[in-house]
Design an enzyme around this catalytic site. Structure first.
Site, short mmCIF file in Angstrom:
data_model
loop_
_atom_site.label_atom_id
_atom_site.label_comp_id
_atom_site.label_asym_id
_atom_site.label_seq_id
_atom_site.Cartn_x
_atom_site.Cartn_y
_atom_site.Cartn_z
CE LYS A 116 -3.16 -2.99 0.20
NZ LYS A 116 -3.88 -3.40 -0.99
CD GLU A 200 -2.91 7.37 3.82
OE1 GLU A 200 -2.59 6.89 2.73
OE2 GLU A 200 -4.05 7.24 4.31
CG HIS A 235 -12.60 -2.23 7.94
ND1 HIS A 235 -12.45 -0.95 7.45
CD2 HIS A 235 -12.05 -2.21 9.17
CE1 HIS A 235 -11.83 -0.21 8.34
NE2 HIS A 235 -11.57 -0.94 9.40
NE ARG A 292 -11.42 -8.06 -4.06
CZ ARG A 292 -10.91 -7.18 -3.20
NH1 ARG A 292 -9.60 -7.01 -3.12
NH2 ARG A 292 -11.72 -6.45 -2.43
C1 MV4 Z 1 -8.24 5.87 6.20
C2 MV4 Z 1 -9.26 6.45 6.98
C3 MV4 Z 1 -9.06 7.72 7.45
N1 MV4 Z 1 -7.93 8.39 7.15
N2 MV4 Z 1 -7.14 6.58 5.92
C4 MV4 Z 1 -10.12 1.52 5.98
C5 MV4 Z 1 -9.96 0.47 4.91
C6 MV4 Z 1 -8.79 0.85 4.12
N3 MV4 Z 1 -9.07 0.59 2.74
C7 MV4 Z 1 -8.57 2.28 4.40
N4 MV4 Z 1 -9.43 2.65 5.48
C8 MV4 Z 1 -9.44 3.89 5.99
N5 MV4 Z 1 -8.35 4.64 5.71
C9 MV4 Z 1 -7.00 7.81 6.41
N6 MV4 Z 1 -5.90 8.49 6.14
C10 MV4 Z 1 -10.39 5.71 7.26
C11 MV4 Z 1 -10.50 4.43 6.76
C12 MV4 Z 1 -11.71 3.75 7.07
C13 MV4 Z 1 -12.60 3.34 6.10
C14 MV4 Z 1 -12.32 3.49 4.75
C15 MV4 Z 1 -13.20 3.05 3.79
C16 MV4 Z 1 -14.38 2.44 4.18
C17 MV4 Z 1 -14.65 2.27 5.50
C18 MV4 Z 1 -13.78 2.70 6.46
C19 MV4 Z 1 -14.09 2.52 7.81
C20 MV4 Z 1 -13.22 2.93 8.76
C21 MV4 Z 1 -12.02 3.53 8.41
#
Ligand code: MV4
Length: 454
Positions: A116, A200, A235, A292
């Site tokens: 990532k 981040e 998630h 995917r």
């Molecule tokens: C984040 C975020 C807030 N700030 N990055 C969760 C899954 C992964 N794909 C990335 N995620 C997140 N990254 C920063 N810098 C919050 C999340 C996140 C989230 C993202 C997408 C869908 C649901 C989520 C639920 C909680 C946190």
């Protein structure tokens, strides 16, 4: 085109892939575990091969058994679906060395995007907006503190080998960052065998919006618009829709173009998804690429009319994309509910076992992708999704109304399911106005529980 392929998956996605192959006159070889011997997709495939006992690690993740099956059945390609080996670069490499076409990106691309922190650097090179943060991995405490001071708290520490919500921590000040930094590294080392982390800025309660991509072997990449997946819990997505109620046409254009740029940077081939976070002010930030086909690809199929599994097979077979960006037009609004055999009133505890009665809804604007039938026994070994229910209508309001009607019509006797909570979410004013974000389900979980009977 391929004459014969092996499907390295089970359940609804195995069935979905068989349907696409039939339409393209491709013969199918299905694999199964001992726990799936009575699965319906085995009757729809041309040939079936048992690859091991119930647990996924011994069957659907058993690379030598799957490759042997592919050799014995004399297939030209392996279609991985989602989960299991779909993003396993080593598996894609083994396929290549056996002269079997893996229906997905190259092993090098899977590897590059699976990291990532590396994907983030690729996004920056492609001029795709990323969340303010570290330039690459953060190796020590002092660097973590310096980055945090520059971007400001709160910050998020993410494992480079994580993704999908695994290996993340939030820190709000220097002492908590020092703590979280070491904890995240230890956790990442144990979970992924790689302790690399990056930093981040923490985006509070973002929306989750993702762009569907198709790329061919000739460097052509197009996008098929977005899906809003903000309705999720820990998630696990519960509801997805397209178009996103949070995007303006201008934002959609910018996000789509950004997704195409990163895929070109990554030499991306086949179907893929570029995930973004969207903040309250309408800023979007790249977070990761899913290399995917995804569960929710069906939402995009409904609004674009494009069969994504056909496209995957055609691309892997070496054909040029038959569509240009201008050919992609969306129509109406689609919503998907993932029906899981879980008890939403018992912390979503899995509820496997006998399905005594299964009568899916139908009628105008409804699609059901499911491998379940009356009398089917849900094995305890795999994920708990038992159906994808989709509604496609002229606009969002009508799609919600059709979805509510279809949820009411759905008869599933036996396991507990997520249908009741999905009903309540669709009735919630924040969802109906489209103002919900990724914190919605957890924030309202008490209101979304069943009313106690008095
Ligand atoms: C984040 C975020 C807030 N700030 N990055 C969760 C899954 C992964 N794909 C990335 N995620 C997140 N990254 C920063 N810098 C919050 C999340 C996140 C989230 C993202 C997408 C869908 C649901 C989520 C639920 C909680 C946190």
């Amino acid at each position: 085109m391929f004459r014969r392929v092996l499907i390295a998956n089970r359940g609804e996605i195995a069935q979905r892939i068989i349907r696409a192959c039939r339409e393209l006159s491709i013969e199918t070889v299905a694999i199964y575990s001992e726990a799936d011997a009575d699965a319906i997709y085995l009757r729809q495939a041309d040939e079936t091969i048992c690859v091991g006992p119930g647990p996924g690690a011994k069957s659907y993740l058993n690379i030598p058994a799957i490759i042997s099956a592919a050799e014995i059945a004399d297939v030209e390609a392996i279609v991985p679906g989602y989960g299991f080996l779909a993003e396993n670069a080593h598996f894609a490499e083994v396929c290549r060395s056996c002269n079997i076409q893996f229906v997905g990106p190259d092993p090098e691309t899977i590897e590059a995007l699976g990291n990532k922190s590396n994907a983030r650097e690729m996004a920056m090179r492609a001029d795709v907006p990323v969340v303010p943060g570290s330039d690459g991995p953060v190796e020590d405490e002092a660097t973590a503190l310096a980055v945090a001071r520059e971007i400001g708290y709160p910050v998020m520490i993410k494992a480079s080998s994580g993704g999908g919500g695994r290996g993340m921590r939030v820190a709000s000040n220097d002492p908590s960052l020092i703590n979280a930094f070491h904890a995240a590294r230890t956790e990442a080392e144990n979970a992924f065998g790689d302790k690399t982390v990056y930093l981040e800025k923490f985006v509070e309660n973002p929306r989750h919006v993702e762009i569907q991509i198709l790329g061919d072997r000739f460097g052509n990449v197009i996008h098929l618009g977005e899906r809003d997946c903000s309705v999720q819990r820990r998630h696990q997505k519960l509801i997805e829709e397209s178009p996103s109620p949070a995007l303006t046409p201008e934002m959609r254009g910018k996000m789509g173009a950004a997704a195409v740029r990163i895929c070109k940077e990554a030499n991306y081939q086949n179907a893929g998804t570029v995930e973004f976070l969207l903040d309250r002010n309408g800023n979007f930030y790249f977070i990761e690429v899913n290399a995917r086909i995804q569960v929710e690809h069906t939402v995009t199929e409904m609004v674009t009319g494009i069969d994504l599994i056909h496209q995957q097979l055609l691309i892997a077979g070496g054909e040029r994309l038959s569509l240009e960006q201008e050919d992609v037009q969306t129509r109406g609004h689609a919503i998907e509910c993932r029906i899981n055999a879980e008890d939403p009133d018992k912390d979503f505890q899995p509820s496997p076992g006998l399905v005594e009665l299964f009568v899916p809804p139908g009628g105008p604007g409804v699609r059901v992708d499911s491998h379940v039938y009356s009398g089917y026994r849900i094995p305890p070994y795999y994920d708990s999704m038992i159906a994808k229910l989709l509604a496609h209508r002229a606009d969002r309001r009508q799609a919600i109304s059709t979805m509510l009607r279809a949820l009411d019509e759905f008869v599933i006797v036996g396991p507990k399911t997520t249908i009741p909570i999905q009903r309540r979410i669709l009735m919630h004013s924040d969802f109906r106005s489209g103002e919900h974000d990724t914190g919605f389900v957890e924030r309202y979980s008490s209101n979304l529980q069943a009313k106690p009977k008095t």
